[in-house]
Enzyme design. Structure first.
Site, mmCIF file in Angstrom:
data_model
loop_
_atom_site.group_PDB
_atom_site.id
_atom_site.type_symbol
_atom_site.label_atom_id
_atom_site.label_comp_id
_atom_site.label_asym_id
_atom_site.label_seq_id
_atom_site.Cartn_x
_atom_site.Cartn_y
_atom_site.Cartn_z
ATOM 1 N N TYR A 8 -9.161 -3.153 3.559
ATOM 2 C CA TYR A 8 -8.607 -4.654 3.503
ATOM 3 C C TYR A 8 -9.095 -5.015 2.119
ATOM 4 C CZ TYR A 8 -6.367 -9.097 3.865
ATOM 5 O OH TYR A 8 -5.766 -10.174 3.796
ATOM 6 N N ARG A 42 -5.107 4.273 6.365
ATOM 7 C CA ARG A 42 -5.543 3.066 7.018
ATOM 8 C C ARG A 42 -6.050 1.971 6.195
ATOM 9 N NH1 ARG A 42 -5.693 2.933 12.831
ATOM 10 N NH2 ARG A 42 -4.984 4.887 13.653
ATOM 11 N N ILE A 75 -12.985 16.617 12.124
ATOM 12 C CA ILE A 75 -13.181 15.409 13.157
ATOM 13 C C ILE A 75 -11.907 15.398 13.665
ATOM 14 C CG2 ILE A 75 -14.201 13.090 13.312
ATOM 15 C CD1 ILE A 75 -16.123 13.801 11.053
#
Length: 294
Positions: A107, A138, A203
């Site tokens: 962000y 993301r 992962i």
């Protein structure tokens, strides 16, 4: 260096959104029994964004306790505040985790210099192995290869989970970051290609549902048997895609519930999987051989 299939473990919850620690114990047992090479606790798949700090630490603590040395635990301890990430990493390291996974701050979009300063401050502040996590889809920010190479010079920054799906980066990381620097896939659909390019493991979201197959695929590829790895991956292709029909971990939590390993709990603003996707996700699970039926 950890290699192979490290599961990005979901955090099981009841329908009110409370953490279900009994189900967490069962999931840790499930992964120990099915050969996962490690657990990543409270990453993106573990809904770190909606667990408060004390909850995150308690989930990590219980995961380490339940694992009981059977498989290593990596703690998700990143944040978009350096002070918060430093505190989380400090607390997680005290629990005996093998390493911490630190996401690129989201962000606020720092510069590359800001990224370097952020990760350096945490590495210098906490003496625990640390794995960078680059997931531009993301965070709205891509950590540059130059920044990764510079950070790799810090002794306890030991690897990167790269979810950019840009396989061309792998060779650059391997060439510039040293032989002890681990490169993990953060994108199940391209994990095999990352391993073929010299990466060390993944992962994995898919490992929540198909841990044995993901472990076998990674083991085959790391052993140079790419024919076998390709056969396994082909059986998982549909599942890789199905687990992202809505934002992770929504489909993964539904799939784990279908396996009877957790309840139907998730925290707002995430919601339970839309009914229109039930059949397609179940079909992908059946094709992979992890859900009974035809």
């Amino acid at each position: 260096m950890l290699k192979g299939s490290l599961v990005a473990l979901i955090t099981p919850m009841d329908e009110a959104g409370g953490v279900d620690f009994d189900a967490l114990r069962g999931l840790v047992d499930f992964h120990a029994q099915n050969g996962s090479d490690g657990i990543v606790s409270v990453g993106t798949s573990g809904e770190s964004a909606t667990l408060d700090m004390d909850e995150q630490i308690e989930v990590i603590r219980r995961t380490v306790e339940f694992a009981a040395g059977r498989l290593p635990v990596i703690a998700g301890s990143g944040a978009n505040s350096t002070a918060e990430a430093l505190e989380l990493t400090t607390r997680a390291a005290a629990l005996g985790v093998r390493a911490c996974l630190l996401v690129v701050p989201y962000y606020n979009k720092p510069t590359q210099h800001g990224l370097y300063r952020h990760f350096r401050a945490i590495a210098e502040g906490v003496d625990v192995p640390q794995i960078l996590y680059n997931v531009p889809g993301r965070t709205a920010l891509d950590m540059a290869n130059d920044t990764v190479a510079k950070l790799a010079q810090i002794p306890n920054i030991t690897g990167i989970k790269d979810a950019s799906a840009d396989i061309s980066r792998v060779g650059d990381f391997l060439a510039r970051c040293g032989g002890d620097f681990a490169v993990y896939s953060g994108d199940d659909a391209t994990t095999l290609e990352l391993l073929r390019a010299g990466g060390h493991g993944c992962i994995s979201v898919t490992a929540n549902v198909a841990p044995r197959l993901m472990r076998e695929m990674c083991a085959a590829a790391l052993g140079g048997d790419f024919a076998r790895a390709g056969q396994i991956n082909e059986s998982l292709d549909e599942l890789h895609a199905a687990l992202f029909v809505e934002s992770n971990p929504i489909p993964a939590k539904w799939a784990v519930a279908e396996l009877g390993l957790a309840g139907r709990g998730i925290r707002l603003p995430l919601t339970w999987l839309a009914e229109e996707y039930f059949d397609s996700v179940a079909a992908a699970m059946r094709r992979a051989g992890v859900l009974p039926g035809t």
